[in-house]
Scaffold this active site. Structure first.
Site, PDB file in Angstrom:
ATOM      1  N   GLU A   1      28.476 -10.006   5.042  1.00  0.00           N
ATOM      2  CA  GLU A   1      29.781 -10.532   4.628  1.00  0.00           C
ATOM      3  C   GLU A   1      30.761 -10.402   5.779  1.00  0.00           C
ATOM      4  OE1 GLU A   1      32.558  -8.558   4.273  1.00  0.00           O
ATOM      5  OE2 GLU A   1      31.623  -6.597   4.550  1.00  0.00           O
TER       6      GLU A   1
ATOM      7  N   ALA B   1      47.408  -8.576  18.607  1.00  0.00           N
ATOM      8  CA  ALA B   1      48.684  -8.101  18.065  1.00  0.00           C
ATOM      9  C   ALA B   1      48.838  -6.623  18.407  1.00  0.00           C
ATOM     10  CB  ALA B   1      48.730  -8.314  16.556  1.00  0.00           C
TER      11      ALA B   1
ATOM     12  N   CYS C   1      35.887  -0.780   7.641  1.00  0.00           N
ATOM     13  CA  CYS C   1      34.894  -1.535   8.413  1.00  0.00           C
ATOM     14  C   CYS C   1      34.904  -1.207   9.899  1.00  0.00           C
ATOM     15  CB  CYS C   1      35.106  -3.036   8.200  1.00  0.00           C
ATOM     16  SG  CYS C   1      34.717  -3.592   6.526  1.00  0.00           S
TER      17      CYS C   1
ATOM     18  N   LYS D   1      46.348  -2.209   6.037  1.00  0.00           N
ATOM     19  CA  LYS D   1      46.815  -3.524   6.424  1.00  0.00           C
ATOM     20  C   LYS D   1      47.558  -4.120   5.239  1.00  0.00           C
ATOM     21  CE  LYS D   1      44.163  -7.080   6.548  1.00  0.00           C
ATOM     22  NZ  LYS D   1      43.103  -8.078   6.844  1.00  0.00           N
TER      23      LYS D   1
END
Length: 437
Positions: free
Chosen positions: A149, A252, A261, A324
């Site tokens: 995924e 960024a 992850c 996030k």
């Protein structure tokens, strides 16, 4: 088609709900009875935009249901997706594969000939081949494939229903045909379908995450050089990102990456490469990890300077707890790492987040929490902007200045407008932008 999804955490719940929304009959499996009960009522285990609506719709339609019985799952369908976690082993950094192994073994106990087990969990290269050997020995005629995924938290529903690519590692044309049928609407819509061997499919996931982590840490390393030279990292990032060979994505500069992850995956990849005798090939990933960790220390040091050199008995407001925006995931959250460091150095810390307060409170009970920004910032000596939720960019600096004790702010994500804040009387600092000081 009749599908099962083993593991109903973040990846499993999204996959199960989206497959059901595509028209498949799906049975989700989890050992947590309370989670199964909540999912059966249409209540997801995590915040993800769009997930709740799809979950309710597919449960109500009858196309999606949940159970705690893996034996029931083995009998239910002929294609079984394994979506369980592979956490980091604390001693080595390698991946803990016991949940994957248990899931495959549990399916094997009730699997019929022709059953296909499809791994979606992130595993070290070589894992799928080993599991396939054991599965086929236990169940003649069964097969195993790997289908990594590539979900972005906050965009997982979109990434599942309209992915940039589908990667499948297979051992037979029959397994490839089965997966093409599962994903037929996406393939028909033009989504690239990349069929390869098991090892390559496993490596695609690890290599992708390693590359993304490298881009993030590269620009953060440049921000350190900018601070030493008086250069501006945002202008630097814009300029190099306009090179078509490089691109702007993941350039960024800020507090670095976290979550479930990237940090664990680059460590697991390094550990596996060392097992294979190729540790020198990915030795740079250790530096990537070190740069990322150093960003948190840099933020703490910058905040401390704003306070005149000490956190002791100072009030610190923290904007952001999730790792996030558009997520309530606090796993390896840079924001909470900085908040915890400030608290340990003597500060009174109050944290706000639009979605992650409950999770953060459970993991960091020593911190204080507030459900609105103004309350979090009352009497603050410094405000730390640590997760780039869009609503933080909409704050009125002049109004917020009336509730703090001292108008000091660290923009550790480099997304606030410094001109607006400084015009409202704030002292603003940002990582990699020394000219703001």
């Amino acid at each position: 088609m009749r599908l099962t999804v083993i593991g109903t955490g973040y990846v499993g719940t999204v996959h199960a709900a989206c497959m059901a929304d595509m028209g498949h009959e799906v049975l989700g499996v989890d050992i947590d009875a309370e989670r199964v009960s909540a999912l059966s009522r249409g209540s997801p285990p995590c915040y993800e935009p769009g997930l709740s609506e799809i979950l309710v719709r597919t449960v109500d339609s009858g196309r999606l249901r949940f159970t705690t019985s893996i034996k029931e799952a083995a009998r239910f369908g002929d294609t079984h997706f394994v979506c369980v976690g592979t956490p980091q082993l604390p001693a080595s950094g390698a991946a803990d594969l016991r949940f994957v192994e248990e899931a495959v073994a549990g399916l094997a106990a009730g699997l019929s000939e022709g059953g296909l087990v499809v791994g979606k969990s992130t595993v070290p290269v070589g894992t799928a081949a080993r599991l396939a050997e054991g599965l086929c020995a236990a169940v003649p005629g069964a097969d195993l494939a790997w289908n990594p995924e590539f979900l972005r938290e906050g965009c997982a529903v979109e990434d599942t229903l309209r992915p940039e690519r589908l990667v499948v590692g297979v051992r037979s044309s029959a397994a490839e045909a089965r997966l093409r049928a599962v994903y037929a609407p996406m393939v028909s819509a033009g989504v690239p379908f990349i069929s390869t061997d098991l090892a390559t499919a496993e490596l695609v996931k690890m290599a992708s995450n390693s590359f993304l982590a490298s881009k993030i840490s590269f620009i953060n390393a440049m921000s350190e050089i900018c601070e030493a030279t008086g250069a501006d990292v945002l202008t630097l990032a814009e300029a190099i990102g306009r090179d078509s060979r490089i691109g702007p994505h993941f350039l960024a500069p800020g507090l670095g990456f976290g979550g479930s992850c990237l940090p664990k995956d680059i460590r697991a990849f390094t550990a596996r490469a060392e097992e294979l005798g190729r540790g020198e090939s990915v030795a740079f990933l250790r530096q990537i990890d070190e740069i990322n960790t150093r960003q948190r220390l840099r933020a703490v040091a910058c905040a401390e300077r704003l306070l005149g050199g000490s956190f002791t008995d100072r009030n610190v407001a923290v904007l952001g707890a999730a790792f996030k925006p558009f997520s309530d995931d606090i796993r390896d959250s840079p924001a909470l790492a900085v908040a915890d460091a400030a608290q340990r150095r003597g500060a009174q810390v109050r944290v706000h987040d639009p979605e992650a307060v409950d999770n953060a409170r459970a993991a960091f009970p020593a911190l204080q929490f507030a459900l609105d920004v103004t309350k979090a910032c009352e009497h603050a000596d410094v405000v730390l902007h640590l997760t780039e939720w869009p609503q933080y960019r909409e704050i009125d600096p002049a109004a917020l200045a009336t509730v703090v004790r001292a108008p000091n702010i660290l923009d550790a994500r480099n997304t606030l407008d410094p001109t607006t804040w400084q015009a409202a009387g704030w002292t603003l600092r940002a990582l990699g932008r020394p000219r703001l000081g």
